[in-house]
Design an enzyme around this catalytic site. Structure first.
Site, PDB file in Angstrom:
ATOM      1  N   ARG A 126      -8.632   0.542   5.130  1.00 46.56           N
ATOM      2  CA  ARG A 126      -7.721   1.496   4.484  1.00 46.56           C
ATOM      3  C   ARG A 126      -6.530   0.786   3.872  1.00 46.56           C
ATOM      4  NH1 ARG A 126      -6.824   6.913   7.833  1.00 46.56           N
ATOM      5  NH2 ARG A 126      -5.574   7.223   5.999  1.00 46.56           N
TER       6      ARG A 126
ATOM      7  N   ARG B  32       2.013  14.354  13.443  1.00 45.84           N
ATOM      8  CA  ARG B  32       2.620  13.929  12.175  1.00 45.84           C
ATOM      9  C   ARG B  32       3.056  15.165  11.398  1.00 45.84           C
ATOM     10  NH1 ARG B  32      -0.520   8.793   9.928  1.00 45.84           N
ATOM     11  NH2 ARG B  32       1.489   8.462   8.933  1.00 45.84           N
ATOM     12  N   PRO B  33       4.165  15.763  11.818  1.00 49.51           N
ATOM     13  CA  PRO B  33       4.610  17.001  11.181  1.00 49.51           C
ATOM     14  C   PRO B  33       5.072  16.781   9.746  1.00 49.51           C
ATOM     15  CG  PRO B  33       6.265  16.216  12.735  1.00 49.51           C
ATOM     16  CD  PRO B  33       5.092  15.299  12.862  1.00 49.51           C
ATOM     17  N   ILE B  34       5.136  17.870   8.972  1.00 51.03           N
ATOM     18  CA  ILE B  34       5.641  17.752   7.590  1.00 51.03           C
ATOM     19  C   ILE B  34       6.803  18.722   7.376  1.00 51.03           C
ATOM     20  CG2 ILE B  34       3.529  16.874   6.478  1.00 51.03           C
ATOM     21  CD1 ILE B  34       3.156  19.891   5.627  1.00 51.03           C
ATOM     22  N   ASP B  35       7.436  19.118   8.485  1.00 52.96           N
ATOM     23  CA  ASP B  35       8.519  20.099   8.369  1.00 52.96           C
ATOM     24  C   ASP B  35       9.658  19.622   7.467  1.00 52.96           C
ATOM     25  OD1 ASP B  35       8.746  18.267  10.635  1.00 52.96           O
ATOM     26  OD2 ASP B  35      10.676  19.213  10.984  1.00 52.96           O
ATOM     27  N   GLN B  36       9.939  18.322   7.461  1.00 54.63           N
ATOM     28  CA  GLN B  36      11.055  17.835   6.632  1.00 54.63           C
ATOM     29  C   GLN B  36      10.700  17.861   5.141  1.00 54.63           C
ATOM     30  OE1 GLN B  36      14.135  17.233   8.141  1.00 54.63           O
ATOM     31  NE2 GLN B  36      12.925  18.121   9.804  1.00 54.63           N
TER      32      GLN B  36
ATOM     33  N   LYS C 193       0.821  -1.211   0.000  1.00 60.30           N
ATOM     34  CA  LYS C 193       0.000   0.000   0.000  1.00 60.30           C
ATOM     35  C   LYS C 193       0.854   1.259   0.000  1.00 60.30           C
ATOM     36  CE  LYS C 193      -1.343   1.633   3.984  1.00 60.30           C
ATOM     37  NZ  LYS C 193      -1.328   2.945   4.632  1.00 60.30           N
ATOM     38  N   ASN C 194       1.854   1.308   0.877  1.00 67.03           N
ATOM     39  CA  ASN C 194       2.596   2.565   1.020  1.00 67.03           C
ATOM     40  C   ASN C 194       3.524   2.846  -0.161  1.00 67.03           C
ATOM     41  OD1 ASN C 194       1.210   3.163   3.319  1.00 67.03           O
ATOM     42  ND2 ASN C 194       2.787   2.412   4.720  1.00 67.03           N
TER      43      ASN C 194
ATOM     44  N   CYS D 232      -3.944   8.215   9.699  1.00 68.61           N
ATOM     45  CA  CYS D 232      -4.205   7.555  10.977  1.00 68.61           C
ATOM     46  C   CYS D 232      -3.761   8.438  12.133  1.00 68.61           C
ATOM     47  CB  CYS D 232      -3.456   6.238  11.046  1.00 68.61           C
ATOM     48  SG  CYS D 232      -4.360   4.870  10.317  1.00 68.61           S
TER      49      CYS D 232
ATOM     50  N   ILE E 237       8.886   5.653  16.966  1.00 64.08           N
ATOM     51  CA  ILE E 237       8.582   6.452  15.758  1.00 64.08           C
ATOM     52  C   ILE E 237       7.396   7.404  15.998  1.00 64.08           C
ATOM     53  CG2 ILE E 237       8.135   6.377  13.261  1.00 64.08           C
ATOM     54  CD1 ILE E 237      10.737   4.909  13.919  1.00 64.08           C
TER      55      ILE E 237
ATOM     56  N   ARG F 130      -2.907  10.372   4.554  1.00 63.38           N
ATOM     57  CA  ARG F 130      -1.640  11.010   4.839  1.00 63.38           C
ATOM     58  C   ARG F 130      -0.826  11.193   3.546  1.00 63.38           C
ATOM     59  NH1 ARG F 130       1.235  13.955   8.330  1.00 63.38           N
ATOM     60  NH2 ARG F 130       3.411  13.413   8.250  1.00 63.38           N
TER      61      ARG F 130
ATOM     62  N   ASP G 159       4.836  -0.146  12.048  1.00 63.07           N
ATOM     63  CA  ASP G 159       3.548  -0.649  11.548  1.00 63.07           C
ATOM     64  C   ASP G 159       3.269  -2.086  11.976  1.00 63.07           C
ATOM     65  OD1 ASP G 159       3.115   1.780  10.384  1.00 63.07           O
ATOM     66  OD2 ASP G 159       3.541   1.146   8.333  1.00 63.07           O
TER      67      ASP G 159
HETATM   68  C1  EPZ Z   1       4.780   6.361   6.588  1.00 60.69           C
HETATM   69  O1  EPZ Z   1       4.214   7.453   7.282  1.00 60.69           O
HETATM   70  C2  EPZ Z   1       3.692   5.358   6.438  1.00 60.69           C
HETATM   71  N1  EPZ Z   1       2.579   5.953   5.704  1.00 60.69           N
HETATM   72  C3  EPZ Z   1       3.233   4.877   7.818  1.00 60.69           C
HETATM   73  O2  EPZ Z   1       2.344   3.829   7.621  1.00 60.69           O
HETATM   74  C4  EPZ Z   1       4.429   4.344   8.602  1.00 60.69           C
HETATM   75  O3  EPZ Z   1       4.022   4.083   9.919  1.00 60.69           O
HETATM   76  C5  EPZ Z   1       5.558   5.365   8.620  1.00 60.69           C
HETATM   77  O4  EPZ Z   1       5.877   5.796   7.267  1.00 60.69           O
HETATM   78  C6  EPZ Z   1       6.836   4.838   9.256  1.00 60.69           C
HETATM   79  O5  EPZ Z   1       7.292   3.716   8.548  1.00 60.69           O
HETATM   80  C7  EPZ Z   1       2.610   6.025   4.386  1.00 60.69           C
HETATM   81  O6  EPZ Z   1       3.550   5.595   3.732  1.00 60.69           O
HETATM   82  C8  EPZ Z   1       1.455   6.646   3.726  1.00 60.69           C
HETATM   83  P1  EPZ Z   1       7.504   9.131   8.457  1.00 60.69           P
HETATM   84  P2  EPZ Z   1       4.921   8.851   7.307  1.00 60.69           P
HETATM   85  O7  EPZ Z   1       7.568  10.382   7.671  1.00 60.69           O
HETATM   86  O8  EPZ Z   1       5.537   9.085   5.974  1.00 60.69           O
HETATM   87  C9  EPZ Z   1       8.618  12.281  11.918  1.00 60.69           C
HETATM   88  C10 EPZ Z   1       0.398   2.581   7.935  1.00 60.69           C
HETATM   89  O9  EPZ Z   1      -0.099   2.014   8.934  1.00 60.69           O
HETATM   90  N2  EPZ Z   1       8.509  13.323  10.875  1.00 60.69           N
HETATM   91  O10 EPZ Z   1       8.464   8.033   8.142  1.00 60.69           O
HETATM   92  O11 EPZ Z   1       3.959   9.827   7.852  1.00 60.69           O
HETATM   93  C11 EPZ Z   1       7.275  11.655  12.270  1.00 60.69           C
HETATM   94  O12 EPZ Z   1       6.587  12.415  13.204  1.00 60.69           O
HETATM   95  C12 EPZ Z   1       0.972   3.966   8.081  1.00 60.69           C
HETATM   96  O13 EPZ Z   1       0.441   2.078   6.804  1.00 60.69           O
HETATM   97  C13 EPZ Z   1       8.903  14.614  11.173  1.00 60.69           C
HETATM   98  O14 EPZ Z   1       9.316  14.930  12.291  1.00 60.69           O
HETATM   99  O15 EPZ Z   1       6.028   8.558   8.391  1.00 60.69           O
HETATM  100  C14 EPZ Z   1       7.693  10.306  12.770  1.00 60.69           C
HETATM  101  O16 EPZ Z   1       8.087  10.415  14.109  1.00 60.69           O
HETATM  102  C15 EPZ Z   1       0.716   4.560   9.412  1.00 60.69           C
HETATM  103  N3  EPZ Z   1       8.818  15.576  10.189  1.00 60.69           N
HETATM  104  C16 EPZ Z   1       8.933   9.971  11.940  1.00 60.69           C
HETATM  105  O17 EPZ Z   1       9.388  11.214  11.409  1.00 60.69           O
HETATM  106  C17 EPZ Z   1       8.392  15.268   8.933  1.00 60.69           C
HETATM  107  O18 EPZ Z   1       8.350  16.160   8.080  1.00 60.69           O
HETATM  108  C18 EPZ Z   1       8.697   9.015  10.796  1.00 60.69           C
HETATM  109  O19 EPZ Z   1       7.612   9.486   9.983  1.00 60.69           O
HETATM  110  C19 EPZ Z   1       8.007  13.961   8.640  1.00 60.69           C
HETATM  111  C20 EPZ Z   1       8.069  12.981   9.631  1.00 60.69           C
END
Ligand code: EPZ
Length: 430
Positions: free
Chosen positions: A397, A122-126, A22-23, A117, A327, A93, A305
């Site tokens: 989902r 779930r910040p997007i700063d990066q 899915k992802n 979810c 995480i 997301r 996950d």
């Molecule tokens: C992806 O989410 C997946 N979603 C999630 O799967 C999965 O849990 C996660 O990666 C970790 O593997 C999708 O692919 C759609 P991250 P994502 O960016 O991209 C922090 C599922 O059940 N962060 O890897 O949102 C964040 O807060 C879902 O299928 C920042 O600080 O995860 C977290 O602590 C749920 N700033 C860590 O990084 C940012 O700009 C990892 O998040 C982005 C993230």
């Protein structure tokens, strides 16, 4: 409201086919609109999140044909709009991938801030930091992220946290920027590699995906391609742990065993046998489960996950186990529901301390999010008596035909839509 009704107690036995990831699919679908030529994508899972993503793409003019349940043909040639404001896109997301894709192809994008979810902040700063490093002006106005540039140019980005989403998003935009981009401290998850392979098959030049430094040479044009998405590591892991909690014998087929190493290692640690072949993994749980400790980490560590699924298994294991979630900070919400089924788990901050119990007992519970929902289904399958799970829309989902695949392994589970159907299930299953 649809619910799962489960009569627990049957070991899962048999074979189950795992679908596309899915992802990976969510990012690959978004990336497919970065060319004016036609793209054929195989192994797309038919789940709610991928369907919402395709609706969003259609809403801006992409033409999507479903050739069969898992094969789609996408044409982004007629894209007429770079704004995705519809409410429905906020539900997933991964809408942020449309930001990277549209910014890369059209140098501008406006996308509603993502939801997804509820598993913590779930910040997007990066993502924003990465787009800015590529020369884009990025701002948030009226609930939309607006990113635009005269012309994106390559940049050097060090990710402050390991993030799958931002790594992929920046990779999308950078593949059509002017010049070279380097992403350091990149995520190494199998789907990061899959998206890079997909983009390369469209003519992009991405090297190093799967390591923590990714180098991207921007190209001015991407072309059409045919591509099959990798199998879903988490769907596979969920069935592997379902075998463990039900004392079953399950072979998950159509998988890449390498992607499942951390999952297989933990299953062996708690007393299961795991046999790997080229594209299948068999899990046999013939002995009582024993305790262990686990901390979720970015790949190749144990995936966040899979955290609820391993917790459900450890809840039935001998001894005391500790699960640390590193995480997402709010990913233990399902523990209250599991407690209603007899589990003995104490959560302190990002740690769950689990005293194994000899059995769960069926109860009426709710799925708080996708993976926790799947884990609660597993608990229901292992429990004595009947479990009824609400809010299964979360599970849908990300899991295709979840109850049907479980039925194929001998589980007694039905989707019910009314009190009458639930009564019928209770009568049928005694
Ligand atoms: C992806 O989410 C997946 N979603 C999630 O799967 C999965 O849990 C996660 O990666 C970790 O593997 C999708 O692919 C759609 P991250 P994502 O960016 O991209 C922090 C599922 O059940 N962060 O890897 O949102 C964040 O807060 C879902 O299928 C920042 O600080 O995860 C977290 O602590 C749920 N700033 C860590 O990084 C940012 O700009 C990892 O998040 C982005 C993230």
């Amino acid at each position: 409201m649809e619910q799962y009704a489960i009569k627990g107690g049957n070991p899962l036995v048999g074979e189950v086919e795992i679908g596309g990831a899915k992802n990976a699919a969510l990012a690959i679908l978004a990336a497919s609109i970065m060319t004016d030529e036609t793209v054929l994508i195989e192994n797309v899972p038919d789940v709610r999140d991928t369907n919402v993503m395709m609706q969003a793409m259609e809403s801006i003019g992409a033409i999507i044909e479903r050739l069969d349940r898992h094969t789609v043909r996408v044409s982004g040639k007629a894209i007429r709009d770079i704004a995705i404001e519809d409410d429905f896109i906020k539900k997933i997301r991964a809408s942020y991938y449309l930001l990277g894709a549209l910014l890369g192809k059209h140098n501008k994008a406006r996308v509603a801030l993502p939801g997804g979810c509820n598993i913590g902040l779930r910040p997007i700063d990066q993502h924003i930091k990465g787009f800015r490093a590529l020369g884009a002006d990025v701002r948030i106005e009226h609930g939309l992220i607006i990113a635009e540039a005269e012309q994106l140019r390559g940049g050097h980005i060090y990710m402050d946290v390991v993030t799958v989403g931002a790594t992929i998003d920046v990779m999308l935009a950078a593949s059509m920027a002017d010049g070279q981009t380097i992403i350091e401290n990149a995520a190494k998850e199998p789907h990061v590699v899959d998206v890079a392979n997909f983009l390369n098959s469209m003519g992009a030049s991405i090297k190093g995906a799967g390591t923590d430094v990714i180098r991207i040479k921007g190209v001015s044009k991407l072309h059409g391609t045919e591509y099959a998405i990798i199998p879903d590591q988490i769907e596979a892991g969920t069935f592997m742990f379902a075998a463990a909690v039900t004392k079953g014998d399950v072979t998950v087929k159509n998988v890449i065993p390498k992607h499942l190493e951390s999952i297989s290692a933990k299953l062996m640690e708690i007393g299961c046998e795991v046999e790997e072949s080229d594209d299948a993994v068999r899990v046999v749980a013939s002995k009582p489960l024993t305790h262990t400790h686990v901390k979720t980490l970015p790949y190749p560590g144990f995936p966040t996950d899979m955290q609820p699924q391993i917790t459900v298994a450890l809840g039935l294991s001998r001894g005391t186990s500790i699960v640390t979630e590193s995480i997402f900070e709010n990913r233990f919400k399902y523990v209250d529901e599991l407690t209603r089924m007899g589990a003995s788990i104490k959560v302190e901050g990002n740690t769950a301390i689990i005293d194994g119990v000899s059995k769960y007992t069926g109860a009426g519970i709710s799925a708080p999010d996708l993976r926790a929902g799947a884990a609660l289904v597993m608990a229901g399958l292992a429990a004595e008596g009947t479990t009824v799970i609400d809010d299964i829309k979360f599970i849908e989902r990300g899991y295709e035909d979840f109850h049907l695949k479980l039925q194929g392994l001998g589980a007694v589970i039905d989707k019910v839509n009314s009190e009458r159907e639930l009564q019928k299930f209770r009568l049928k299953t005694g």
